[in-house]
Design a protein around this motif. Sequence first.
Motif, PDB file in Angstrom:
ATOM      1  N   GLU A  51       0.833  -1.203   0.000  1.00  0.00           N
ATOM      2  CA  GLU A  51       0.000   0.000   0.000  1.00  0.00           C
ATOM      3  C   GLU A  51       0.868   1.254   0.000  1.00  0.00           C
ATOM      4  O   GLU A  51       1.620   1.515   0.931  1.00  0.00           O
ATOM      5  N   VAL A  52       0.743   2.049  -1.065  1.00  0.00           N
ATOM      6  CA  VAL A  52       1.491   3.297  -1.187  1.00  0.00           C
ATOM      7  C   VAL A  52       0.667   4.416  -0.551  1.00  0.00           C
ATOM      8  O   VAL A  52      -0.467   4.661  -0.941  1.00  0.00           O
ATOM      9  N   VAL A  53       1.240   5.060   0.441  1.00  0.00           N
ATOM     10  CA  VAL A  53       0.564   6.166   1.112  1.00  0.00           C
ATOM     11  C   VAL A  53       0.732   7.451   0.312  1.00  0.00           C
ATOM     12  O   VAL A  53      -0.203   8.238   0.154  1.00  0.00           O
ATOM     13  N   HIS A  54       1.943   7.643  -0.234  1.00  0.00           N
ATOM     14  CA  HIS A  54       2.255   8.893  -0.918  1.00  0.00           C
ATOM     15  C   HIS A  54       3.336   8.628  -1.963  1.00  0.00           C
ATOM     16  O   HIS A  54       4.314   7.929  -1.691  1.00  0.00           O
ATOM     17  N   ALA A  55       3.174   9.178  -3.150  1.00  0.00           N
ATOM     18  CA  ALA A  55       4.196   9.088  -4.195  1.00  0.00           C
ATOM     19  C   ALA A  55       4.327  10.464  -4.825  1.00  0.00           C
ATOM     20  O   ALA A  55       3.352  11.020  -5.322  1.00  0.00           O
ATOM     21  N   LYS A  56       5.516  11.027  -4.793  1.00  0.00           N
ATOM     22  CA  LYS A  56       5.714  12.391  -5.270  1.00  0.00           C
ATOM     23  C   LYS A  56       7.027  12.510  -6.015  1.00  0.00           C
ATOM     24  O   LYS A  56       8.070  12.074  -5.543  1.00  0.00           O
ATOM     25  N   ILE A  57       6.978  13.107  -7.202  1.00  0.00           N
ATOM     26  CA  ILE A  57       8.178  13.415  -7.973  1.00  0.00           C
ATOM     27  C   ILE A  57       8.533  14.864  -7.688  1.00  0.00           C
ATOM     28  O   ILE A  57       7.671  15.744  -7.727  1.00  0.00           O
ATOM     29  N   VAL A  58       9.788  15.120  -7.400  1.00  0.00           N
ATOM     30  CA  VAL A  58      10.241  16.475  -7.121  1.00  0.00           C
ATOM     31  C   VAL A  58      10.399  17.209  -8.444  1.00  0.00           C
ATOM     32  O   VAL A  58      11.028  16.710  -9.375  1.00  0.00           O
ATOM     33  N   LYS A  59       9.806  18.408  -8.500  1.00  0.00           N
ATOM     34  CA  LYS A  59       9.808  19.190  -9.740  1.00  0.00           C
ATOM     35  C   LYS A  59      10.497  20.524  -9.515  1.00  0.00           C
ATOM     36  O   LYS A  59      10.520  21.055  -8.404  1.00  0.00           O
ATOM     37  N   HIS A  60      11.034  21.055 -10.602  1.00  0.00           N
ATOM     38  CA  HIS A  60      11.675  22.358 -10.570  1.00  0.00           C
ATOM     39  C   HIS A  60      10.628  23.415 -10.253  1.00  0.00           C
ATOM     40  O   HIS A  60       9.522  23.388 -10.797  1.00  0.00           O
ATOM     41  N   ARG A  61      10.957  24.331  -9.382  1.00  0.00           N
ATOM     42  CA  ARG A  61       9.993  25.313  -8.899  1.00  0.00           C
ATOM     43  C   ARG A  61       9.447  26.205 -10.013  1.00  0.00           C
ATOM     44  O   ARG A  61       8.262  26.497 -10.060  1.00  0.00           O
ATOM     45  N   GLU A  62      10.302  26.652 -10.914  1.00  0.00           N
ATOM     46  CA  GLU A  62       9.863  27.596 -11.941  1.00  0.00           C
ATOM     47  C   GLU A  62       9.320  26.918 -13.191  1.00  0.00           C
ATOM     48  O   GLU A  62       8.285  27.307 -13.707  1.00  0.00           O
ATOM     49  N   SER A  63      10.026  25.905 -13.682  1.00  0.00           N
ATOM     50  CA  SER A  63       9.612  25.284 -14.945  1.00  0.00           C
ATOM     51  C   SER A  63       8.566  24.205 -14.758  1.00  0.00           C
ATOM     52  O   SER A  63       7.804  23.915 -15.672  1.00  0.00           O
ATOM     53  N   GLY A  64       8.532  23.564 -13.592  1.00  0.00           N
ATOM     54  CA  GLY A  64       7.573  22.492 -13.354  1.00  0.00           C
ATOM     55  C   GLY A  64       8.015  21.143 -13.895  1.00  0.00           C
ATOM     56  O   GLY A  64       7.297  20.160 -13.775  1.00  0.00           O
ATOM     57  N   TYR A  65       9.208  21.061 -14.486  1.00  0.00           N
ATOM     58  CA  TYR A  65       9.725  19.799 -15.006  1.00  0.00           C
ATOM     59  C   TYR A  65      10.323  18.965 -13.884  1.00  0.00           C
ATOM     60  O   TYR A  65      10.818  19.492 -12.893  1.00  0.00           O
ATOM     61  N   SER A  66      10.316  17.657 -14.077  1.00  0.00           N
ATOM     62  CA  SER A  66      10.852  16.732 -13.092  1.00  0.00           C
ATOM     63  C   SER A  66      12.351  16.946 -12.929  1.00  0.00           C
ATOM     64  O   SER A  66      13.076  17.198 -13.886  1.00  0.00           O
ATOM     65  N   LYS A  67      12.829  16.806 -11.686  1.00  0.00           N
ATOM     66  CA  LYS A  67      14.260  16.870 -11.409  1.00  0.00           C
ATOM     67  C   LYS A  67      14.909  15.499 -11.528  1.00  0.00           C
ATOM     68  O   LYS A  67      16.120  15.370 -11.364  1.00  0.00           O
ATOM     69  N   GLY A  68      14.114  14.449 -11.770  1.00  0.00           N
ATOM     70  CA  GLY A  68      14.671  13.115 -11.969  1.00  0.00           C
ATOM     71  C   GLY A  68      14.702  12.258 -10.724  1.00  0.00           C
ATOM     72  O   GLY A  68      15.278  11.183 -10.737  1.00  0.00           O
ATOM     73  N   PHE A  69      14.083  12.724  -9.642  1.00  0.00           N
ATOM     74  CA  PHE A  69      14.006  11.901  -8.439  1.00  0.00           C
ATOM     75  C   PHE A  69      12.691  12.179  -7.728  1.00  0.00           C
ATOM     76  O   PHE A  69      11.996  13.151  -8.015  1.00  0.00           O
ATOM     77  N   GLY A  70      12.356  11.277  -6.809  1.00  0.00           N
ATOM     78  CA  GLY A  70      11.114  11.425  -6.074  1.00  0.00           C
ATOM     79  C   GLY A  70      11.111  10.565  -4.831  1.00  0.00           C
ATOM     80  O   GLY A  70      12.109   9.911  -4.498  1.00  0.00           O
ATOM     81  N   PHE A  71       9.970  10.529  -4.168  1.00  0.00           N
ATOM     82  CA  PHE A  71       9.826   9.788  -2.916  1.00  0.00           C
ATOM     83  C   PHE A  71       8.549   8.968  -2.952  1.00  0.00           C
ATOM     84  O   PHE A  71       7.534   9.405  -3.488  1.00  0.00           O
ATOM     85  N   VAL A  72       8.622   7.769  -2.382  1.00  0.00           N
ATOM     86  CA  VAL A  72       7.461   6.886  -2.252  1.00  0.00           C
ATOM     87  C   VAL A  72       7.371   6.490  -0.795  1.00  0.00           C
ATOM     88  O   VAL A  72       8.351   6.021  -0.213  1.00  0.00           O
ATOM     89  N   LYS A  73       6.210   6.687  -0.198  1.00  0.00           N
ATOM     90  CA  LYS A  73       6.001   6.333   1.207  1.00  0.00           C
ATOM     91  C   LYS A  73       5.018   5.176   1.276  1.00  0.00           C
ATOM     92  O   LYS A  73       3.948   5.219   0.682  1.00  0.00           O
ATOM     93  N   TYR A  74       5.397   4.127   2.008  1.00  0.00           N
ATOM     94  CA  TYR A  74       4.577   2.933   2.174  1.00  0.00           C
ATOM     95  C   TYR A  74       3.921   2.927   3.544  1.00  0.00           C
ATOM     96  O   TYR A  74       4.365   3.609   4.475  1.00  0.00           O
ATOM     97  N   ALA A  75       2.887   2.100   3.669  1.00  0.00           N
ATOM     98  CA  ALA A  75       2.186   1.947   4.946  1.00  0.00           C
ATOM     99  C   ALA A  75       3.003   1.093   5.915  1.00  0.00           C
ATOM    100  O   ALA A  75       2.956   1.312   7.125  1.00  0.00           O
ATOM    101  N   THR A  76       3.759   0.112   5.393  1.00  0.00           N
ATOM    102  CA  THR A  76       4.520  -0.787   6.262  1.00  0.00           C
ATOM    103  C   THR A  76       5.987  -0.837   5.846  1.00  0.00           C
ATOM    104  O   THR A  76       6.332  -0.582   4.691  1.00  0.00           O
ATOM    105  N   LEU A  77       6.824  -1.192   6.796  1.00  0.00           N
ATOM    106  CA  LEU A  77       8.252  -1.332   6.552  1.00  0.00           C
ATOM    107  C   LEU A  77       8.547  -2.525   5.637  1.00  0.00           C
ATOM    108  O   LEU A  77       9.465  -2.484   4.818  1.00  0.00           O
TER     109      LEU A  77
END
Length: 135
Positions: free
Chosen positions: A63-89
């Motif tokens: 179960e994925v609680v949160h999935a987010k790609i980090v984007k450039h503040r001005e252009s809105g394009y992906s920076k090439g990395f992100g974070f995925v948070k799960y419910a369990t270890l």
Amino acid sequence: MALRAAVAAPRGLRRLFSTSPFSSSLNPPQRPQAEPSTNLFVSGLSKRTTDETLRDTFSAFGEVVHAKIVKHRESGYSKGFGFVKYATLEAAGKAIEGMDGKFLDGWVIFVEYAKPRQPPTLPSQNNTNFQYGRQ
């Protein structure tokens, strides 16, 4: 003649020139690993990868609680990395085993436990917080 010069060279110089500069690259130093957590750092993402694609791909492991790609503040394009948070270890551990070094949208991605964010530091007291030298 050059051979004799190499043989006649002092032992220290012979040892210096006989080592390969590539010998240390066979065993690269290991990066420090973060402690296991439910939050994962995903790098090497394609610019076409969206938050929904990331969530759908990683939901196969739990179960994925949160999935987010980090984007450039001005252009809105992906920076090439992100974070995925799960419910369990356990789900996070399965995702690392299942997705690290695999392809996503044509790019090889790397998955590891996210390192905790460092607390913000206080401004220094040595006149660096004054604008243009005025108080």
